[in-house]
Motif scaffolding. Structure first.
Motif, mmCIF file in Angstrom:
data_model
loop_
_atom_site.group_PDB
_atom_site.id
_atom_site.type_symbol
_atom_site.label_atom_id
_atom_site.label_comp_id
_atom_site.label_asym_id
_atom_site.label_seq_id
_atom_site.Cartn_x
_atom_site.Cartn_y
_atom_site.Cartn_z
ATOM 1 N N CYS A 48 46.277 31.867 -6.093
ATOM 2 C CA CYS A 48 46.609 30.770 -6.979
ATOM 3 C C CYS A 48 47.623 31.578 -8.379
ATOM 4 C CB CYS A 48 45.334 30.030 -7.824
ATOM 5 S SG CYS A 48 44.310 29.579 -6.527
ATOM 6 N N ALA A 49 47.068 32.886 -8.441
ATOM 7 C CA ALA A 49 47.881 33.578 -9.501
ATOM 8 C C ALA A 49 49.233 33.891 -9.037
ATOM 9 C CB ALA A 49 47.132 34.944 -9.648
ATOM 10 N N MET A 50 49.449 34.105 -7.774
ATOM 11 C CA MET A 50 50.964 34.211 -7.579
ATOM 12 C C MET A 50 51.828 32.908 -7.656
ATOM 13 S SD MET A 50 51.611 36.639 -4.347
ATOM 14 C CE MET A 50 50.441 35.991 -3.373
ATOM 15 N N VAL A 51 51.233 31.862 -7.330
ATOM 16 C CA VAL A 51 51.759 30.470 -7.305
ATOM 17 C C VAL A 51 52.147 30.237 -8.559
ATOM 18 C CG1 VAL A 51 51.456 28.058 -6.858
ATOM 19 C CG2 VAL A 51 50.963 29.892 -5.016
ATOM 20 N N ARG A 52 51.209 30.447 -9.759
ATOM 21 C CA ARG A 52 51.330 30.361 -11.048
ATOM 22 C C ARG A 52 52.567 31.107 -11.545
ATOM 23 N NH1 ARG A 52 45.857 30.487 -11.583
ATOM 24 N NH2 ARG A 52 45.914 32.814 -12.366
ATOM 25 N N THR A 53 52.566 32.364 -10.968
ATOM 26 C CA THR A 53 53.855 33.052 -11.622
ATOM 27 C C THR A 53 55.255 32.824 -10.640
ATOM 28 O OG1 THR A 53 52.055 34.642 -11.474
ATOM 29 C CG2 THR A 53 54.287 35.491 -11.702
ATOM 30 N N ASN A 54 54.991 32.449 -9.702
ATOM 31 C CA ASN A 54 56.353 32.086 -8.887
ATOM 32 C C ASN A 54 56.093 30.832 -7.866
ATOM 33 O OD1 ASN A 54 58.746 32.228 -7.467
ATOM 34 N ND2 ASN A 54 58.181 34.129 -6.106
#
Length: 893
Positions: A821-827
């Protein structure tokens, strides 16, 4: 021993040196001589450059001396050559080789055989390139028609084929073809020799090439098989044994070569399975297991089962000369002899879903016809299942019904057979299991110790049924009777029975788990009584049973009355053993299980245990550099067991271990262990690193970058392939550290990611646990450093999501999805090409228990639905299986 060259420059023995060395060798073989003194004198002589020439001279020429002295010279020469050949002057090397070759054809068989051994050692050291005369001499001997020369050459060749077969199957400068092309046709020819020894050596030499399968053997396969069929009924048992060995190896590596002859081979193997020579019968018995493991159709064995099964059953009875019959008479109160104490091996701690399988039978006894027949029956029962019961059960019942004392071995074999088929024939046995168990329980009290011990094992093979049936009254009574029967046998006066009972009891404990809680009192009374009664070897079995009990009942053990029974006797044993006594290993393992089971309840016992582990590791690390200063010989297993017990303490005490760690130098010792050259030390060290990261990361902080650096080095490709278990634990430890130290892990993030991605891309060829841990650690790193990991998402997203969808629901999986989820939010665009795989990974959850993670996952899915507008989102959804779509519905998309 001055310069011994004669006028033409070749070496010659001097009378005085010859006499002195012969005298020494004579003393060496005398049973009453002072061995250490002679050894010192031999060391003195070995300083002289031509000492080995003297040995070669005595071996080859001292006809007036006894064969024993000449043989002693030859064996000493062999050992010297093995350790110092390359430092011997070339002229002396040549002298030794020249003297050896004629010895291959001398009249005395012992000298010929020793010469063959020395020749094989020289070929191991230098190959055949540096000794062109050897091959020529061997061919000449084989073609000579002189029995002594032929046998001597065959003896040497057979040893070369056994020790270094590849040497003869390689291209050699100066030769037009590989040596094996010259020798193999001659070996096959010698199958017809009238001399049994030559037939045996020739056959043995060819058999050594079945695995390597050089072209010449492949092309001569028909001739080889014809030779085997001719030798199949050879009068010499050692030749028949080798024929069986050839068929077993061929069915293993070249089954297609035997297919046209299969019916005859199977029929032959059945006949020799009844051979009067036990070694021949044993070799042929290996065939059945190997056949079942090959790719050939099992139907081929179906017709012979009615004849094969009775043979196997009859061979399962103890032979009159079986060493177990002598052992079985031994009184349990006699101390063990040193040779009874078999080596034991500790399996290093492993974090993941694929624990190494425990071997059921801890004992390293000799393989024999009885065991091989039981193993064959076990495998056949797994292949044919209940089809074997109509043939087998009447024989078993008849043998069990014969209650004469003389027939006890047949009764014992029948009980062994029931245990052997317990797994494969469980469906057919199931309706009768209640009767079988009822029949076995009284045998626990049989007057013959080996019937008592085999009944323990066979009952343990049905432990699943015995435990699962205990839910109703009648089943519980049976469970209770089995348990009490095994506990009685644990206190048997016979060592063999004690061992079998402890082992069987540990199996039942694993199966019964918390169902043992109501019986803890009586179980522990018996185990503590055994602790006081047993000799050294079986003590290991009790420690194992206590450790397994702790694993089985867990926190139930944490009650004052139980601890009062359990801990004082164990602490007393613990205090009796020194830090360098190997008997402490099973006790350390036992304490590991107890610490994990008691949790914080172990606090009162922890400080001395913790400190002793530290002391043992420190002493061993010193012993590695300077054993004299340490006062002990280095043995890495002390370090491995101590690291694993510290892991158990960290797991059991949780943050309660913090005060112990803070007052010790564990951090520095652990860093040293993480860099150890032994893989199993590193494996246990990284397991402890991960456990400490969970409960007291603050004490790792000052050397954090070193820990992270050394852990990430374990994941580089060459290291990873060699030591998967080390890489697995290091990977898990990095993930545990990341969660606790957050951004401080940034320095190694990209190094670790670049190692984990190839693991996920080639998951099918790797250990399941390593791919799971790689997926979790990648997710944890992404969670704490999304800005570093997310730019590279599209390189690994697809493989990562496939691995995530294989992981069972737990806290570690939650962490990994927080990273997602953190990666998808960032990129957000980084996951677009892998959206289908991401949806499948999300659908792999049965239920996300964490509310905040559940919200995050919903937001991610909703975000993509909006971002892609309807057309592209629908396209993505249509690529999913109906059950995946159904699961995604609960996330509101």
């Amino acid at each position: 021993m001055a310069d011994n060259k004669n006028t033409n420059g070749s070496w010659q023995a001097q009378e005085e040196g010859f006499r002195e060395i012969c005298g020494l060798l004579e003393q060496q073989i005398s049973p009453t001589s002072d061995k250490s003194k002679i050894w010192q004198q031999l060391q003195h002589y070995s300083q002289f450059p031509d000492f080995n020439n003297y040995l070669a001279f005595i071996f080859a020429h001292a006809q007036e001396k006894s064969v024993d002295i000449r043989q002693a010279a030859g064996l000493l020469l062999k050992n010297n050559l093995r350790s110092t050949f390359n430092t011997i002057p070339p002229a002396n090397q040549q002298y030794i080789k020249t003297e050896l070759l004629p010895c291959l054809g001398v009249a005395d068989r012992h000298i010929r055989s020793t010469a063959g051994t020395i020749v094989s050692v020289l070929v191991q050291i230098g190959g055949v390139v540096g000794w062109p005369e050897l091959l020529h001499a061997l061919v000449k001997c084989l073609d000579s028609n002189d029995l002594n020369h032929m046998e001597g050459a065959m003896d040497a060749l057979s040893k070369i084929c056994e020790d270094i077969p590849q040497v003869l199957d390689s291209d050699i400068a100066g030769l037009t073809e590989r040596p094996i092309n010259v020798f193999l046709p001659r070996f096959l020819q010698l199958f017809q020799s009238p001399n049994a020894s030559i037939r045996k050596l020739a056959l043995n030499s060819v058999n050594e090439y079945i695995m390597l399968m050089p072209t010449v053997l492949y092309m001569s396969m028909d001739k080889y098989l014809q030779g085997l069929f001719v030798l199949a009924n050879d009068p010499a048992p050692e030749v028949r044994k080798l024929v069986c060995s050839a068929f077993v190896q061929l069915i293993d590596v070249r089954p297609e070569s035997l297919e046209p002859h299969l019916r005859n081979v199977i029929e032959y193997m059945l006949q020799v399975n009844k051979d009067s020579d036990d070694e021949v019968a044993l070799e042929s018995c290996e065939f059945w297991s190997t056949y079942c493991d090959s790719q050939l159709p099992p139907e081929n064995l179906k017709d012979i089962l009615p004849r094969l099964l009775p043979v196997l059953l009859s061979n399962m009875a103890y032979a009159d000369d079986d060493e177990s019959l002598v052992d079985a008479e031994e009184d349990g109160s006699l101390p063990d002899r040193e040779q009874d104490l078999k080596p034991r091996f500790h399996a290093s701690r492993f974090h993941g879903s694929e624990e190494g399988e425990d071997d059921d039978d801890d004992t390293v006894n000799t393989w024999n016809l009885r065991k091989c027949s039981a193993a064959a029956l076990d495998i056949l029962s797994n292949v044919f299942g209940d089809e074997i019961l109509p043939t087998l059960m009447p024989i078993i019942q008849s043998n069990l019904g014969n209650t004469n004392d003389e027939a006890w071995k047949d009764r014992e074999a029948a009980v062994l057979a029931i245990g052997a088929i317990a797994e494969g024939c469980i469906n057919g046995l199931y309706p009768h299991l209640s009767d079988i168990v009822a029949f076995l329980i009284p045998l626990l009290d049989d007057k013959f110790p080996l019937i008592r011990s085999i009944s323990c094992w066979t009952l343990s093979r049905f432990s699943k049924y015995i435990v699962h049936g205990s839910g109703h009254q009648e089943g519980y009574e049976k469970f209770n009777k089995v348990l009490m029967g095994l506990l009685r046998r644990i206190l048997d006066d016979n060592k063999r029975v004690q061992e079998a009972a402890c082992s069987a009891f540990a199996t039942v404990e694993e199966e019964a788990a918390e169902k043992l809680a109501p019986l803890l009192d009586i179980i522990m009374q018996h185990l503590m009584c055994a602790l006081g009664k047993y000799q050294r070897r079986n003590l290991r079995m009790v420690y194992d049973a206590i450790g397994t009990l702790a694993d089985a009942v867990g926190g139930e053990l944490n009650q004052p009355n139980y601890l009062q029974i359990l801990m004082p006797p164990l602490i007393s044993k613990w205090q009796q053993l020194s830090n360098s006594d190997k008997d402490i290993f099973p006790l350390l393992e036992c304490f590991t299980s107890i610490a994990q089971a008691l949790g914080t309840g172990f606090s009162q016992f922890a400080p001395p245990v913790f400190q002793r582990c530290i002391n043992i590791i420190q002493t061993q690390q010193l012993a590695k550099i300077d054993p004299v200063a340490a006062g002990v010989q280095y043995d890495k297993e002390f370090i491995v067991c101590s690291l694993d017990l510290l892991s158990g303490l960290a797991e059991g005490l949780g943050s309660g271990v913090e005060s112990l760690v803070s007052q010790s130098n564990l951090r520095d010792l652990l860093l040293q262990c993480c860099m150890d050259d032994a893989a199993d030390v590193r494996q246990s060290a990284f397991a402890l690193l991960g456990d400490l990261a969970r409960v007291c990361p603050i004490h790792l902080h000052s050397r954090l970058s070193e820990f992270l650096d050394i852990a990430s080095k374990q994941l580089s490709t060459p290291k990873l392939k060699e030591n998967v278990s080390v890489a697995n634990n290091a990977c898990w430890a990095i993930g545990e550290l990341a969660v606790k130290v957050q951004k401080d892990v940034a320095s190694v993030v990209m190094t670790v990611i670049s190692c984990l991605v190839p693991v996920l891309q080639h998951a099918e060829g790797l250990n399941k646990s390593l791919t799971e841990n790689s997926a979790i650690t990648l997710g944890r790193l992404a969670w704490v450093c999304p800005e570093l990991v997310s730019p590279h998402m599209e390189h690994f997203m697809q493989h990562w999501c496939i691995s995530l969808s294989m992981i069972r629901d737990d806290v570690e999986k939650e962490d990994a999805f927080r990273g997602l989820c953190a990666m998808v939010r960032t990129n957000p665009s980084g996951a677009l090409s892998s959206l289908v795989y991401m949806c499948q990974a999300i659908a792999s959850w049965h239920e996300i228990r964490s509310e905040d993670l559940l919200n995050e996952v919903c937001q991610v899915l909703q975000g993509y639905k909006q971002m892609l507008n309807n057309g592209a989102w629908k396209q993505c959804m249509s690529a999913l299986e109906p059950d995946v779509k159904e699961k995604l519905a609960k996330y509101g998309v």
